[in-house]
Design a protein around this motif. Sequence first.
Motif, PDB file in Angstrom:
ATOM      1  N   VAL A  47      45.494  48.740  50.363  1.00 12.32           N
ATOM      2  CA  VAL A  47      44.351  48.097  50.540  1.00 12.32           C
ATOM      3  C   VAL A  47      44.372  46.069  49.148  1.00 12.32           C
ATOM      4  N   THR A  48      44.491  46.679  48.160  1.00 15.64           N
ATOM      5  CA  THR A  48      45.191  45.765  47.876  1.00 15.64           C
ATOM      6  C   THR A  48      45.452  46.064  45.944  1.00 15.64           C
ATOM      7  N   ALA A  49      46.215  44.779  45.146  1.00 19.11           N
ATOM      8  CA  ALA A  49      47.029  44.984  43.972  1.00 19.11           C
ATOM      9  C   ALA A  49      46.844  44.459  42.927  1.00 19.11           C
ATOM     10  N   ILE A  50      46.693  44.417  42.291  1.00 20.38           N
ATOM     11  CA  ILE A  50      47.310  42.945  40.895  1.00 20.38           C
ATOM     12  C   ILE A  50      47.677  43.419  39.646  1.00 20.38           C
ATOM     13  N   ARG A  51      48.690  42.101  39.991  1.00 15.82           N
ATOM     14  CA  ARG A  51      49.910  42.112  38.209  1.00 15.82           C
ATOM     15  C   ARG A  51      49.584  42.468  36.850  1.00 15.82           C
ATOM     16  N   GLY A  52      49.643  42.877  35.772  1.00 17.35           N
ATOM     17  CA  GLY A  52      48.861  43.448  34.819  1.00 17.35           C
ATOM     18  C   GLY A  52      49.539  41.401  33.901  1.00 17.35           C
ATOM     19  N   THR A  53      50.619  41.164  34.293  1.00 21.08           N
ATOM     20  CA  THR A  53      51.223  40.526  33.072  1.00 21.08           C
ATOM     21  C   THR A  53      50.626  39.466  33.641  1.00 21.08           C
ATOM     22  N   ARG A  71      40.710  42.421  36.976  1.00 19.47           N
ATOM     23  CA  ARG A  71      40.519  43.376  36.044  1.00 19.47           C
ATOM     24  C   ARG A  71      39.800  43.162  34.826  1.00 19.47           C
ATOM     25  N   ASP A  72      40.060  43.725  34.188  1.00 17.55           N
ATOM     26  CA  ASP A  72      39.632  43.529  32.107  1.00 17.55           C
ATOM     27  C   ASP A  72      40.158  43.861  31.680  1.00 17.55           C
ATOM     28  N   ASN A  73      40.855  43.417  31.260  1.00 19.34           N
ATOM     29  CA  ASN A  73      42.308  44.018  29.965  1.00 19.34           C
ATOM     30  C   ASN A  73      41.545  44.786  28.760  1.00 19.34           C
ATOM     31  N   ALA A  74      40.308  43.881  28.603  1.00 18.76           N
ATOM     32  CA  ALA A  74      40.167  44.477  27.644  1.00 18.76           C
ATOM     33  C   ALA A  74      39.045  45.630  27.372  1.00 18.76           C
ATOM     34  N   LYS A  75      38.785  45.947  28.789  1.00 19.11           N
ATOM     35  CA  LYS A  75      37.601  47.455  28.936  1.00 19.11           C
ATOM     36  C   LYS A  75      38.798  47.983  30.187  1.00 19.11           C
ATOM     37  N   ASN A  76      40.437  48.005  30.330  1.00 19.70           N
ATOM     38  CA  ASN A  76      41.196  49.165  30.940  1.00 19.70           C
ATOM     39  C   ASN A  76      40.605  49.211  31.982  1.00 19.70           C
TER      40      ASN A  76
END
Length: 121
Positions: A47-53, A71-76
């Motif tokens: 469906v969809t994806a988002i890279r972390g970097t 994505r919210d990296n602070a909230k994992n």
Amino acid sequence: VQLQASGGGLVQAGGSLRLSCAASGRAFDTYAMAWFRQAPGKEREFVTAIRGTDGNTRYADSVKRRFTISRDNAKNTVYLQMNSLKPEDTAVYYCAANRWLVQDPHQIEFWGQGTLVTVSS
């Protein structure tokens, strides 16, 4: 990495839903996060994806301009905002984590348990 998806439900065509996927484990921000779905009798599809970097995103053609991944990296946590839903979007939606962005479900390292989205006509 352990993943817990939530937010599925029943919605009328044209409506919206937001799915969430909470991740546990280290280095969440280094993982690409993705959503796949599987409709009854069909194979699991990207469906969809988002890279972390760098937050780069990809979408399947069928959901472009209707779905948004974030994505919210602070909230994992990774989110899937789904607008203008159609009956053909009905499926179990799975969140996934992988060290790099892939669209082939066979290459995914970690899966969540899935959440059912039903879109009525």
